[in-house]
Design a protein around this motif. Structure first.
Motif, PDB file in Angstrom:
ATOM      1  N   THR A 282       0.786  -1.325  -0.095  1.00 55.81           N
ATOM      2  CA  THR A 282       0.024  -0.021   0.389  1.00 55.81           C
ATOM      3  C   THR A 282       0.632   1.616  -0.136  1.00 55.81           C
ATOM      4  N   VAL A 283       1.964   1.066   0.587  1.00 58.87           N
ATOM      5  CA  VAL A 283       2.800   2.216   0.647  1.00 58.87           C
ATOM      6  C   VAL A 283       3.666   3.027  -1.168  1.00 58.87           C
ATOM      7  N   ASP A 284       3.864   1.919  -1.326  1.00 63.22           N
ATOM      8  CA  ASP A 284       4.478   1.306  -3.036  1.00 63.22           C
ATOM      9  C   ASP A 284       4.265   0.257  -3.920  1.00 63.22           C
ATOM     10  N   PRO A 285       3.285   0.663  -4.759  1.00 61.13           N
ATOM     11  CA  PRO A 285       2.727  -1.073  -5.482  1.00 61.13           C
ATOM     12  C   PRO A 285       4.082  -1.644  -5.814  1.00 61.13           C
ATOM     13  N   GLY A 286       4.932  -0.625  -6.021  1.00 60.77           N
ATOM     14  CA  GLY A 286       6.455  -1.367  -6.866  1.00 60.77           C
ATOM     15  C   GLY A 286       6.663  -2.951  -6.449  1.00 60.77           C
ATOM     16  N   PHE A 287       6.315  -2.913  -4.310  1.00 64.32           N
ATOM     17  CA  PHE A 287       6.827  -4.121  -3.676  1.00 64.32           C
ATOM     18  C   PHE A 287       5.999  -5.349  -4.267  1.00 64.32           C
ATOM     19  N   GLY A 288       4.772  -4.774  -5.094  1.00 63.72           N
ATOM     20  CA  GLY A 288       4.347  -6.354  -5.439  1.00 63.72           C
ATOM     21  C   GLY A 288       5.437  -6.591  -6.140  1.00 63.72           C
ATOM     22  N   GLU A 289       6.341  -6.790  -7.126  1.00 65.99           N
ATOM     23  CA  GLU A 289       7.420  -7.262  -8.216  1.00 65.99           C
ATOM     24  C   GLU A 289       8.344  -7.991  -7.098  1.00 65.99           C
ATOM     25  N   ALA A 290       8.290  -7.585  -5.643  1.00 59.62           N
ATOM     26  CA  ALA A 290       9.605  -7.591  -5.120  1.00 59.62           C
ATOM     27  C   ALA A 290      10.028  -8.997  -5.094  1.00 59.62           C
ATOM     28  N   ARG A 291      11.074  -9.346  -4.623  1.00 59.17           N
ATOM     29  CA  ARG A 291      11.635 -10.750  -4.313  1.00 59.17           C
ATOM     30  C   ARG A 291      11.698 -10.974  -2.882  1.00 59.17           C
ATOM     31  N   ILE A 292      11.213 -12.050  -2.193  1.00 63.17           N
ATOM     32  CA  ILE A 292      11.548 -11.853  -1.099  1.00 63.17           C
ATOM     33  C   ILE A 292      13.125 -12.671  -0.762  1.00 63.17           C
ATOM     34  N   VAL A 293      13.792 -12.098  -0.036  1.00 62.31           N
ATOM     35  CA  VAL A 293      15.098 -12.203   0.532  1.00 62.31           C
ATOM     36  C   VAL A 293      15.283 -13.157   1.180  1.00 62.31           C
ATOM     37  N   GLU A 294      14.558 -12.803   1.747  1.00 57.08           N
ATOM     38  CA  GLU A 294      14.841 -13.640   3.822  1.00 57.08           C
ATOM     39  C   GLU A 294      13.509 -13.313   4.469  1.00 57.08           C
ATOM     40  N   LEU A 295      12.709 -14.081   5.412  1.00 61.57           N
ATOM     41  CA  LEU A 295      11.880 -13.571   6.343  1.00 61.57           C
ATOM     42  C   LEU A 295      12.449 -13.947   8.062  1.00 61.57           C
ATOM     43  N   VAL A 296      12.784 -13.033   8.925  1.00 59.66           N
ATOM     44  CA  VAL A 296      13.433 -13.662   9.608  1.00 59.66           C
ATOM     45  C   VAL A 296      12.774 -12.804  10.814  1.00 59.66           C
ATOM     46  N   ALA A 297      12.409 -13.855  11.837  1.00 58.33           N
ATOM     47  CA  ALA A 297      11.869 -13.812  13.224  1.00 58.33           C
ATOM     48  C   ALA A 297      12.994 -14.095  14.478  1.00 58.33           C
ATOM     49  N   GLN A 298      12.507 -13.172  15.736  1.00 62.74           N
ATOM     50  CA  GLN A 298      13.921 -12.949  16.759  1.00 62.74           C
ATOM     51  C   GLN A 298      13.626 -12.301  17.749  1.00 62.74           C
ATOM     52  N   CYS A 299      13.939 -13.196  19.266  1.00 68.34           N
ATOM     53  CA  CYS A 299      13.899 -12.141  20.184  1.00 68.34           C
ATOM     54  C   CYS A 299      14.885 -11.286  20.609  1.00 68.34           C
ATOM     55  N   ARG A 300      13.909  -9.565  21.187  1.00 66.64           N
ATOM     56  CA  ARG A 300      14.988  -9.256  22.204  1.00 66.64           C
ATOM     57  C   ARG A 300      14.733  -8.724  23.084  1.00 66.64           C
ATOM     58  N   PRO A 301      15.952  -8.757  23.211  1.00 65.81           N
ATOM     59  CA  PRO A 301      16.165  -8.865  24.856  1.00 65.81           C
ATOM     60  C   PRO A 301      15.409  -7.665  26.186  1.00 65.81           C
ATOM     61  N   THR A 302      14.366  -7.608  26.956  1.00 65.75           N
ATOM     62  CA  THR A 302      14.419  -6.841  27.408  1.00 65.75           C
ATOM     63  C   THR A 302      13.533  -6.401  29.020  1.00 65.75           C
ATOM     64  N   LEU A 303      13.422  -5.770  29.792  1.00 64.47           N
ATOM     65  CA  LEU A 303      13.388  -5.847  31.174  1.00 64.47           C
ATOM     66  C   LEU A 303      11.929  -5.000  30.988  1.00 64.47           C
ATOM     67  N   PRO A 304      11.482  -5.280  32.671  1.00 64.52           N
ATOM     68  CA  PRO A 304       9.953  -5.230  32.851  1.00 64.52           C
ATOM     69  C   PRO A 304       9.823  -3.591  32.289  1.00 64.52           C
ATOM     70  N   ASP A 305      10.571  -3.045  32.388  1.00 64.32           N
ATOM     71  CA  ASP A 305      10.541  -1.069  32.100  1.00 64.32           C
ATOM     72  C   ASP A 305      10.672  -1.185  31.111  1.00 64.32           C
ATOM     73  N   ASN A 306      11.201  -2.339  30.136  1.00 65.09           N
ATOM     74  CA  ASN A 306      11.600  -1.567  28.461  1.00 65.09           C
ATOM     75  C   ASN A 306      12.835  -0.772  28.136  1.00 65.09           C
ATOM     76  N   ARG A 307      13.513  -0.363  29.309  1.00 62.81           N
ATOM     77  CA  ARG A 307      15.233   0.340  29.267  1.00 62.81           C
ATOM     78  C   ARG A 307      16.202  -0.598  29.439  1.00 62.81           C
ATOM     79  N   PRO A 308      17.037  -0.119  28.597  1.00 63.21           N
ATOM     80  CA  PRO A 308      18.525  -0.854  29.257  1.00 63.21           C
ATOM     81  C   PRO A 308      19.155  -0.781  30.459  1.00 63.21           C
ATOM     82  N   ALA A 309      19.909  -1.638  31.498  1.00 71.09           N
ATOM     83  CA  ALA A 309      20.443  -1.175  32.684  1.00 71.09           C
ATOM     84  C   ALA A 309      21.151  -2.709  32.731  1.00 71.09           C
ATOM     85  N   VAL A 310      22.532  -2.390  33.873  1.00 71.15           N
ATOM     86  CA  VAL A 310      23.196  -2.516  33.861  1.00 71.15           C
ATOM     87  C   VAL A 310      23.827  -3.924  35.086  1.00 71.15           C
TER      88      VAL A 310
END
Length: 364
Positions: A282-310
């Motif tokens: 819907t942003v650009d119809p040119g993506f209709g002819e794109a080739r899918i190079v990869e579809l990946v899923a991963q988990c991001r490390p997150t703390l309760p307040d969504n902020r980094p800590a040491v």
């Protein structure tokens, strides 16, 4: 000093390079292989967009992102292999029916500017202004927000360049060699076969030693779409499927949106894939002819307040975690905070950016 780093994702590689350059003997242990295929750092668009992220992040993250933009330029300039880096701003667009959601988004960003005047002000574009900056969007959208000064880099190129740098610096790299802080006994006095410092940068892998760490699943598509002419990261406002599109070199685009409270590491679902690709179309119809190079899923490390800590574990062990979805945005600040904490009990940057640093606790 002899320094052991656990985890060779984004933060681990950056720290290893910084420390090795200053003459320390660095060893890196990682549960995966050199390509970081199991790292959250690989499944990312690597956008450096502090104002755009302020819609979902607090001011401390925005401040770290502003600090990180010039720091990225400095760190990339030291690498022997080139890494695509761009700082041409972020474009934000929306379909007509989503105007109320776009207005709410704009108000959030304006509130950030009021609190943090160092942020470059957003610009509201009409059709002509949009056509000047992104002609490829002007046929489907008649207004937009432009966030100057924001940037992005190519995370795959960066991870490869950091790997090459570590090899050139003589860092001892141990692949498929999972370790935890309890496997070492760092001490301020020299001890045979033991490091002076241990830095734990394992992300979700550190959960057994840091129970508050959780995984937040994200899914990213990489497409080859040479017909699409976007020149800067573009965000689509949508009440259900907010989307970002980050153009890289050679007609490649990173597309993402999903954020699921789950540590599921299974492949991308059909529903998520359809939502990502349909929204991009819907942003650009040119993506209709794109080739899918990869579809990946991963988990991001997150703390309760969504902020980094040491966390301090023992006298000379630091756990650095919780970079969440802001890894590339805030990692330069977290690298420099870690380096400061290795030099003394306090970090000026940690105080400036309100990053939690725990007091020393018993070894895990």
């Amino acid at each position: 000093m002899k320094i052991v780093i656990l985890g060779a994702g984004l933060l681990g590689r950056l720290l290893a390079c910084e420390l090795a350059r200053t003459g320390h003997a660095v060893e890196v242990f990682d549960a995966g292989g050199p390509q970081a295929l199991d790292s959250a750092a690989r499944a990312a668009a690597a956008m450096l967009a502090p104002l755009a992220e302020s819609a979902v992040a607090d001011d401390s993250v925005v401040k770290m992102g502003l600090y990180g933009l010039p720091r990225w330029r400095e760190m990339l300039s030291k690498l022997k292999q080139p890494v695509y880096f761009q700082q041409h701003g972020t474009m934000v667009v929306w379909h007509r029916q989503d105007q109320p959601e776009a207005a709410r988004f704009a108000q959030l960003l304006k509130a950030t500017q009021t609190r943090l005047p160092q942020v470059l002000p957003l610009q509201t574009l009409d059709a002509d202004g949009l056509k000047q900056l992104e002609p490829g969007l002007a046929e489907r959208f008649h207004q937009a927000l432009y966030l100057p000064g924001e940037g992005q880099l190519d995370n795959h190129q960066l991870l490869d360049a950091l790997l090459f740098e570590l090899q050139q610096l003589g860092v001892a790299l141990h692949w498929h060699a999972a370790r935890q802080p309890g496997d070492f006994a760092p001490s301020p006095t020299p001890a045979p076969d033991q490091p002076d410092w241990v830095l734990d940068c394992r992300g979700v892998g550190a959960q057994p030693q840091w129970a508050q760490v959780r995984g937040v699943r994200g899914e990213v598509a990489m497409l080859h779409a040479p017909a699409v002419r976007l020149s800067r990261p573009t965000r689509l406002i949508h009440p259900r499927y907010p989307l970002y599109i980050a153009p890289k070199e050679n007609g490649l685009f990173k597309i993402g949106a999903t954020e699921i409270e789950s540590d599921d590491l299974s492949p991308v679902s059909v529903r998520s894939g359809l939502e990502l690709l349909s929204a991009a179309y819907t942003v650009d119809p040119g993506f209709g002819e794109a080739r899918i190079v990869e579809l990946v899923a991963q988990c991001r490390p997150t703390l309760p307040d969504n902020r980094p800590a040491v966390h301090r574990i023992g006298a000379r062990c630091l756990q650095v975690n919780g970079l969440y979805r802001h890894g590339y945005l805030i990692s330069p600040a977290m690298v420099d905070i870690t380096l400061q904490l290795m030099q003394g009990d306090q970090s000026v940057l940690a105080q400036q950016f309100e990053v939690s640093v725990s007091k020393q606790c018993a070894a895990a």
